[in-house]
Design an enzyme around this catalytic site. Structure first.
Site, short mmCIF file in Angstrom:
data_model
loop_
_atom_site.label_atom_id
_atom_site.label_comp_id
_atom_site.label_asym_id
_atom_site.label_seq_id
_atom_site.Cartn_x
_atom_site.Cartn_y
_atom_site.Cartn_z
N GLU A 264 12.29 -34.32 24.13
CA GLU A 264 12.08 -33.17 23.31
C GLU A 264 10.50 -32.96 23.33
OE1 GLU A 264 10.65 -31.27 20.53
OE2 GLU A 264 12.12 -32.21 19.27
N CYS A 301 7.48 -29.02 15.68
CA CYS A 301 7.67 -28.79 17.22
C CYS A 301 8.19 -27.38 16.99
CB CYS A 301 8.55 -29.50 17.83
SG CYS A 301 10.17 -30.09 17.04
#
Lengths: 527, 527
Positions: A264, A301
């Site tokens: 990720e 993120c």
């Protein structure tokens, strides 16, 4: 007590000579503990122990593995203040965040424990025999999900608990029956060791095989590379930068036996603000977004790095309001001098691009390692032509793009790289006029948000945290929520297998009482 | 009529100059049709059409896509004798096999049609909002599976229908909402074009967007490489050799945006025969296995290329019986001179290995392109030390390994590469003594068979056709059965999305009546 050693299975070990320390960015001083990087020999030992542990660990019942996960959660809580203090000293993050993240971590462990104690997650599928079928008899075939094997998890700089040692990847992979080797993040090696000690204690208390968990220290990239290339490792979990994730993906793909890497990585999380919403509530939106952009010093993120609107007075006012709001917010500390260094560099590079205007920049003095928030704006054409502006600047920095019209807005969205999230800010009566925008956004992201902010990733079954590359290396899976267990498993079939040799999940009598697809109908009944 | 042209979307096109023919291995002559390899321009056009078609195709309801799949099945059946004759002339396979494979292909299309018409396969997952939750309100989040985008499918040499143009990969990917570009297999380009014409007709009849399907001719590797590297392509399906599959996997992994490649590749499908079973029914087993090894001239990916037993009189007798049985079988034709050429070469290389004994070799004269079946035997130690003997020889060739004991048998299984299947032949009262063998085998294969043969891959939800590398490039998915649709989809979340803008699968009222996970409970009820 933090020893600075690796856990090779249940044993503390420090055979190496390379050492390093963590750093307190708030006090701008090194912490005192000395961590010893793992040697090649220690890495091999950890992987070999994991391979051996896998033979028994994968055969344990869901209930037994659930005991282990719940015990990890208990042991993490038992670390109490010591864990919170170490966390804060290694990250500069406030105590409230530390406690919140601990709660999330414990919650994840318990939700996976619940999932596997119940047991239906294995997707048991049974097609019974038809011995009289013409022209060929049909065999009895039964399928379920089984674990892949030892998994390497890389700790994330920005989530020392929830995406690191006992974080989402570890919880999901242990739940599935995969042993774990954590490559501890060097910025919070002390937090990592404490959590590792909790896992080891839990493993011992619940009788798990030695090697089901190891914790490997390292401050460079060689240790991680050795782990990913090791033939005994069968999958990799990573949360971090595109550069780091891609490097691991490439190593894994070049192996003689390629293995899955679920990384990720970065995202700029585009936010589209439609005209009516801008007109009607631009001021409120500016305040909300000033908060979202600076939340956790922009170190999420899902931080909104890109705001997209259609040129006009309303957008100009919004930019002014956002600028006014964001400079009111007190700057906060970043995780590490390297992180703020990278923020400053990337921001400098972004704002040096031609035809970009900085509209807000926190100007007062700040403490060392504290980040100044910045807002810039460009025209749609400028953005389209300059890929540098599409790159993530990790920290409290956002670019507002002023598009010519709806078509340019759609074009920009279509040309973005893959993203974790996309957000649409709209009034209910204008959404129907923008189907192409919604369609284009859906094609580039993993999660689409309506009139909200992308920050805040709820841990629940419906969450997708992942998306088209480079937001993740495999968009077919989510990194958050119970379904993230599917990253670490494969389907496996038994054909005409004797009932008493089948795993309980597939036996005629359905001793676990799980939900199964039997001859194409979902049921919890015995056969 | 076979034109020899490509289908670029719904249009026949032949702009290139490179041409080739297919071959009738039974008559040992070239077939008359001339096929024109696609040009770079045609390939780009096919991908661009697919990208545009994706925008509408992915929004179609399951029912509409099901109409399309059922229409493809109807149109394939309407090709009737013409298809069967072309199939036989391009493969040397008998008419019965052609019809059986057509039945399988049509059955696969209809089973995916049924799956998507019903609709629950999207794994709809809903967590409703909790606006009063403390400390933070919880958003409404809803998740479902959505298609990845244009998929390239490579036709398989050994299954011109079931794993090629409208085979399992195509059926699954179309069902999910992905447009398809088929790279037709050059050995059966005529069969491929006929099936392509059926798909195009079905697409037109059911109003599918142009570009939802293209069929690309090519006799070399460049066209496939261009397709896999094309930025518009989002996933790849392949069935074939390890060399071919790995080359595509590597190309896909090296892209700026890596994409998933699901390649189903080689396998030697180990069969373990335990001592009591050998003693009690060695003769019958020999006959059964002589049949399985030569079935379809050994041209199945589940062909049993490796038989493992423990040294002794019973195994010696079995080897003798197997040798006697296998030479009784009439040799049959292989698919193509290149295939028989490769068989002869690989067999020659295998039997030239030191300490290997050929125990059966069909000696009488055979027609050109017909394969002589061969059985060889080695000691366990020899096999362990020589990786060449672990490689697949595609065709009617098997090696019987005589192991010293149970431990050596386990060691051999543990050291095998990943396999599609593993088979255990045992008497019921001896299985319990071999838990390590079963465990080791489970770790190396995708499907484990008890007292059967690995050939014959049932199309049903519980089937796993896939396994650890190199039997497939991603063991997390099966290539056969309805769950193979999961290769071509990704999960996608809507957060706080207005009910009337949600897809039907996720709307409050559940208009499709599908099964959904709502607040962690599976239900077909409306919210």
């Amino acid at each position: 007590m933090i020893t600075g050693k690796n856990y090779i299975g249940n044993q503390l070990s420090a055979k190496g000579t390379k050492v390093y320390k963590t750093f307190n960015p708030k006090l701008n001083i090194e912490n005192s503990n000395i961590f010893t990087e793992a040697t090649s020999e220690e890495i091999n030992e950890a992987v070999n122990l994991a391979s051996t542990a896998f033979k028994t660990f994968r055969t344990l019942s869901g209930k037994r593995k659930a005991e282990f996960l719940n015990a990890i959660a208990d042991e993490i809580l038992a670390l109490d203040d010591k864990l919170i203090k170490t966390y804060c000293s290694e990250t500069g993050l406030p105590e409230g965040r530390a406690k919140g993240e601990r709660g999330r971590t414990v919650g994840q462990l318990r939700s996976f424990a619940e999932l596997i104690a119940e047991g239906s997650w294995v997707e048991a599928t049974i097609d019974t025999a038809q011995p009289d079928r013409e022209p060929m008899p049909k065999s009895d075939i039964r399928k379920m999900l089984i674990p892949l094997g030892p998994v390497v998890v890389f700790g994330a700089s920005n989530f020392p608990l929830a995406y690191s040692t006992a974080g989402g990847d570890t919880a999901a992979a242990l739940a599935s029956g995969c042993p774990i080797i954590v490559k501890s993040h060097p910025m919070h090696a002390g937090t990592g060791e404490l959590v590792a000690s909790a896992i080891v204690k839990a493993a011992e208390k619940t009788g798990m095989p030695n090697g089901v968990f190891s914790n490997i220290n390292s401050s460079g990239i060689e240790v991680g590379a050795q782990l990913v290339k090791h033939a005994g490792v069968k999958a990799v979990g990573f949360t971090g930068s595109i550069k780091g994730g891609r490097a691991l993906y490439d190593l894994a793909a070049q192996r003689e036996e390629p293995i899955p890497v679920f990384a990720e990585m970065g995202s700029i999380n585009p936010v589209v603000i439609l005209p009516k919403a801008l007109n009607n509530r631009g001021k409120a939106l500016a305040k909300t977004y000033a908060g979202s952009i600076t939340l956790g010093t922009g170190q999420f993120c899902t931080n909104p790095g890109l705001l997209l609107g259609i040129k006009g007075d309303a957008l100009s006012s919004f930019i002014q309001d956002l600028s006014n709001e964001i400079v009111k917010i007190e700057p906060s500390c970043m995780l590490h001098p390297n992180i703020i260094g990278a923020y400053e560099n990337h921001k400098k590079n972004a704002i040096s691009q031609p035809n970009l205007t900085v509209v807000a920049d926190y100007e007062s003095d700040v403490q060392t390692n504290y980040a100044r928030q910045t807002i810039a704006t460009v025209e749609g054409k400028t953005f389209l032509e300059n890929p540098t502006l599409h790159q993530e600047v990790f920290g409290p920095f956002s670019v507002v793009v002023q598009c010519e019209d709806k078509n340019q807005l759609e074009e920009i969205i279509s040309q973005l790289e893959g993203q974790l999230t996309g957000t649409l800010i709209a009034d209910d009566n204008e959404v129907a006029n923008y189907p192409e925008i919604i369609s284009a956004m859906q094609n580039r992201v993993g999660r689409i948000i309506y009139n909200g902010v992308p920050t805040g990733v709820e841990v629940c079954p419906s969450m997708v945290h992942g998306g088209p590359y480079p937001s993740s290396t495999d968009s077919r899976f989510t990194a958050v929520g119970i379904h993230s267990i599917k990253r670490w498993v494969r389907p496996f079939s038994y054909q005409d297998w004797p009932n008493d040799l089948l795993p309980n999940e597939l036996k005629n009598e359905n001793p676990l009482g799980i939900s199964r697809l039997v001859n194409n109908a979902q049921t919890t009944k015995a056969l």
